[in-house]
Write a protein that holds these residues in place. Sequence first.
Motif, PDB file in Angstrom:
ATOM      1  N   PHE A 233      19.369   5.158  -1.030  1.00  0.00           N
ATOM      2  CA  PHE A 233      18.404   5.332   0.330  1.00  0.00           C
ATOM      3  C   PHE A 233      17.087   6.318  -0.250  1.00  0.00           C
ATOM      4  O   PHE A 233      16.136   6.107   0.277  1.00  0.00           O
ATOM      5  N   ASN A 234      17.398   7.504  -1.141  1.00  0.00           N
ATOM      6  CA  ASN A 234      16.433   8.229  -1.435  1.00  0.00           C
ATOM      7  C   ASN A 234      15.365   7.595  -2.277  1.00  0.00           C
ATOM      8  O   ASN A 234      14.088   7.654  -1.998  1.00  0.00           O
ATOM      9  N   SER A 235      15.773   6.651  -3.165  1.00  0.00           N
ATOM     10  CA  SER A 235      15.047   5.906  -4.034  1.00  0.00           C
ATOM     11  C   SER A 235      13.868   4.969  -3.100  1.00  0.00           C
ATOM     12  O   SER A 235      12.705   4.824  -3.148  1.00  0.00           O
ATOM     13  N   PHE A 236      14.770   4.135  -2.135  1.00  0.00           N
ATOM     14  CA  PHE A 236      14.068   3.215  -1.013  1.00  0.00           C
ATOM     15  C   PHE A 236      12.975   3.916  -0.368  1.00  0.00           C
ATOM     16  O   PHE A 236      11.919   3.617  -0.310  1.00  0.00           O
ATOM     17  N   VAL A 237      13.248   5.009   0.176  1.00  0.00           N
ATOM     18  CA  VAL A 237      12.401   5.695   0.919  1.00  0.00           C
ATOM     19  C   VAL A 237      11.085   6.384   0.120  1.00  0.00           C
ATOM     20  O   VAL A 237      10.005   6.260   0.512  1.00  0.00           O
ATOM     21  N   GLU A 238      11.475   6.820  -1.154  1.00  0.00           N
ATOM     22  CA  GLU A 238      10.437   7.449  -1.821  1.00  0.00           C
ATOM     23  C   GLU A 238       9.413   6.313  -2.235  1.00  0.00           C
ATOM     24  O   GLU A 238       8.132   6.605  -2.344  1.00  0.00           O
ATOM     25  N   ASN A 239      10.155   5.365  -2.681  1.00  0.00           N
ATOM     26  CA  ASN A 239       9.221   3.977  -3.169  1.00  0.00           C
ATOM     27  C   ASN A 239       8.512   3.650  -2.021  1.00  0.00           C
ATOM     28  O   ASN A 239       7.137   3.200  -2.229  1.00  0.00           O
ATOM     29  N   THR A 240       8.899   3.332  -0.618  1.00  0.00           N
ATOM     30  CA  THR A 240       8.352   3.019   0.286  1.00  0.00           C
ATOM     31  C   THR A 240       7.017   3.903   0.705  1.00  0.00           C
ATOM     32  O   THR A 240       5.878   3.380   1.009  1.00  0.00           O
ATOM     33  N   ILE A 241       7.184   5.340   0.523  1.00  0.00           N
ATOM     34  CA  ILE A 241       6.353   6.321   0.987  1.00  0.00           C
ATOM     35  C   ILE A 241       5.353   6.128  -0.065  1.00  0.00           C
ATOM     36  O   ILE A 241       4.042   6.043   0.223  1.00  0.00           O
ATOM     37  N   VAL A 242       5.349   6.136  -1.404  1.00  0.00           N
ATOM     38  CA  VAL A 242       4.510   6.152  -2.525  1.00  0.00           C
ATOM     39  C   VAL A 242       3.739   4.837  -2.413  1.00  0.00           C
ATOM     40  O   VAL A 242       2.306   4.706  -2.528  1.00  0.00           O
ATOM     41  N   ASN A 243       4.408   3.669  -2.222  1.00  0.00           N
ATOM     42  CA  ASN A 243       3.683   2.493  -1.916  1.00  0.00           C
ATOM     43  C   ASN A 243       2.811   2.474  -0.938  1.00  0.00           C
ATOM     44  O   ASN A 243       1.510   1.797  -1.003  1.00  0.00           O
ATOM     45  N   SER A 244       3.037   2.820   0.159  1.00  0.00           N
ATOM     46  CA  SER A 244       2.198   3.092   1.356  1.00  0.00           C
ATOM     47  C   SER A 244       0.989   3.700   1.299  1.00  0.00           C
ATOM     48  O   SER A 244      -0.277   3.483   1.550  1.00  0.00           O
ATOM     49  N   LEU A 245       1.119   4.888   0.641  1.00  0.00           N
ATOM     50  CA  LEU A 245       0.263   5.838   0.368  1.00  0.00           C
ATOM     51  C   LEU A 245      -0.895   5.064  -0.918  1.00  0.00           C
ATOM     52  O   LEU A 245      -2.061   5.467  -0.865  1.00  0.00           O
ATOM     53  N   LYS A 246      -0.240   4.280  -1.640  1.00  0.00           N
ATOM     54  CA  LYS A 246      -1.109   3.579  -2.847  1.00  0.00           C
ATOM     55  C   LYS A 246      -1.998   2.783  -2.144  1.00  0.00           C
ATOM     56  O   LYS A 246      -3.133   2.630  -2.239  1.00  0.00           O
ATOM     57  N   VAL A 247      -1.334   1.934  -1.155  1.00  0.00           N
ATOM     58  CA  VAL A 247      -1.995   0.848  -0.458  1.00  0.00           C
ATOM     59  C   VAL A 247      -3.164   1.643   0.370  1.00  0.00           C
ATOM     60  O   VAL A 247      -4.373   1.086   0.355  1.00  0.00           O
ATOM     61  N   LEU A 248      -3.042   2.603   1.070  1.00  0.00           N
ATOM     62  CA  LEU A 248      -3.876   3.364   2.003  1.00  0.00           C
ATOM     63  C   LEU A 248      -5.084   3.881   1.195  1.00  0.00           C
ATOM     64  O   LEU A 248      -6.093   3.787   1.387  1.00  0.00           O
ATOM     65  N   LEU A 249      -4.688   4.385   0.013  1.00  0.00           N
ATOM     66  CA  LEU A 249      -5.735   4.988  -0.860  1.00  0.00           C
ATOM     67  C   LEU A 249      -6.664   4.024  -1.535  1.00  0.00           C
ATOM     68  O   LEU A 249      -8.069   4.089  -1.425  1.00  0.00           O
ATOM     69  N   ASP A 250      -6.003   2.753  -1.829  1.00  0.00           N
ATOM     70  CA  ASP A 250      -6.767   1.793  -2.508  1.00  0.00           C
ATOM     71  C   ASP A 250      -7.805   1.133  -1.461  1.00  0.00           C
ATOM     72  O   ASP A 250      -8.854   0.641  -1.684  1.00  0.00           O
ATOM     73  N   LEU A 251      -7.055   0.833  -0.118  1.00  0.00           N
ATOM     74  CA  LEU A 251      -7.999   0.426   0.998  1.00  0.00           C
ATOM     75  C   LEU A 251      -9.241   1.366   1.123  1.00  0.00           C
ATOM     76  O   LEU A 251     -10.360   0.901   1.451  1.00  0.00           O
ATOM     77  N   LYS A 252      -8.971   2.825   1.319  1.00  0.00           N
ATOM     78  CA  LYS A 252     -10.012   3.422   1.641  1.00  0.00           C
ATOM     79  C   LYS A 252     -11.042   3.582   0.560  1.00  0.00           C
ATOM     80  O   LYS A 252     -12.319   3.462   0.831  1.00  0.00           O
ATOM     81  N   VAL A 253     -10.826   3.370  -0.781  1.00  0.00           N
ATOM     82  CA  VAL A 253     -11.779   3.289  -1.947  1.00  0.00           C
ATOM     83  C   VAL A 253     -12.335   2.293  -1.582  1.00  0.00           C
ATOM     84  O   VAL A 253     -13.844   2.239  -1.755  1.00  0.00           O
ATOM     85  N   LYS A 254     -11.979   0.979  -1.514  1.00  0.00           N
ATOM     86  CA  LYS A 254     -12.561  -0.328  -1.387  1.00  0.00           C
ATOM     87  C   LYS A 254     -13.609  -0.196  -0.151  1.00  0.00           C
ATOM     88  O   LYS A 254     -14.581  -0.714  -0.120  1.00  0.00           O
ATOM     89  N   VAL A 255     -13.000   0.272   1.068  1.00  0.00           N
ATOM     90  CA  VAL A 255     -13.935   0.454   2.179  1.00  0.00           C
ATOM     91  C   VAL A 255     -15.151   1.285   1.958  1.00  0.00           C
ATOM     92  O   VAL A 255     -16.502   1.053   2.359  1.00  0.00           O
ATOM     93  N   GLU A 256     -15.092   2.514   0.986  1.00  0.00           N
ATOM     94  CA  GLU A 256     -16.069   3.431   0.575  1.00  0.00           C
ATOM     95  C   GLU A 256     -16.860   2.436  -0.152  1.00  0.00           C
ATOM     96  O   GLU A 256     -18.382   2.780  -0.086  1.00  0.00           O
ATOM     97  N   GLU A 257     -16.673   1.737  -1.170  1.00  0.00           N
ATOM     98  CA  GLU A 257     -17.475   1.028  -1.820  1.00  0.00           C
ATOM     99  C   GLU A 257     -18.381   0.025  -1.018  1.00  0.00           C
ATOM    100  O   GLU A 257     -19.559  -0.052  -1.321  1.00  0.00           O
ATOM    101  N   MET A 258     -17.685  -0.595  -0.165  1.00  0.00           N
ATOM    102  CA  MET A 258     -18.241  -1.596   0.508  1.00  0.00           C
ATOM    103  C   MET A 258     -19.555  -0.924   1.415  1.00  0.00           C
ATOM    104  O   MET A 258     -20.634  -1.615   1.726  1.00  0.00           O
ATOM    105  N   LEU A 259     -19.231   0.185   2.037  1.00  0.00           N
ATOM    106  CA  LEU A 259     -20.178   0.874   2.769  1.00  0.00           C
ATOM    107  C   LEU A 259     -21.550   1.399   2.144  1.00  0.00           C
ATOM    108  O   LEU A 259     -22.367   1.537   2.537  1.00  0.00           O
ATOM    109  N   GLY A 260     -21.036   2.063   0.972  1.00  0.00           N
ATOM    110  CA  GLY A 260     -22.371   2.679   0.179  1.00  0.00           C
ATOM    111  C   GLY A 260     -22.306   4.033   0.623  1.00  0.00           C
ATOM    112  O   GLY A 260     -21.670   4.453   1.667  1.00  0.00           O
ATOM    113  N   ASP A 261     -23.222   4.846   0.201  1.00  0.00           N
ATOM    114  CA  ASP A 261     -23.329   6.177   0.462  1.00  0.00           C
ATOM    115  C   ASP A 261     -23.704   6.642   1.752  1.00  0.00           C
ATOM    116  O   ASP A 261     -23.157   7.428   2.448  1.00  0.00           O
TER     117      ASP A 261
END
Length: 91
Positions: A45-73
Motif C-alpha cells: 500500500f505504501n509503495s502504491f501510494v508513494e508511486n502514485t504521488i511521485v508519478n502525479s507530481l512528475k506529470v504535473l511538472l512536465d506539463l508545467k515546463v512544456k506550457v511555459e516553453e510554449m508561452l515564451g517569456d
Amino acid sequence: MAEIDPESGMKLRKLTELKPTAAEEYQEAMLNRVDYFSKRRESTFNSFVENTIVNSLKVLLDLKVKVEEMLGDDNKEKLHEMIDKLLLFGL
C-alpha cells in the motif's frame, strides 16, 4: 465468561473491570502499531501510494515546463501575474 440465568435462560456476561491505565495502554499499543507500519517500507500500500504521488507530481511538472516553453517569456510573466491575482482573490 457468560453465565446462564436460571430463571430466564438468558446468557449474562460480566463486565470486566477497567484499570485506570487501560486507556494509556491502548493508546501506547496503537502508537507502537502506527510506528511499526510506518517503518515497514516494503508495504504494498505504501509503495502504491508513494508511486502514485511521485508519478502525479512528475506529470504535473512536465506539463508545467512544456506550457511555459510554449508561452515564451512575456506570456509566461502575464500568466504568473494572472495566477497570483486569482490566488489573492481566492484567499
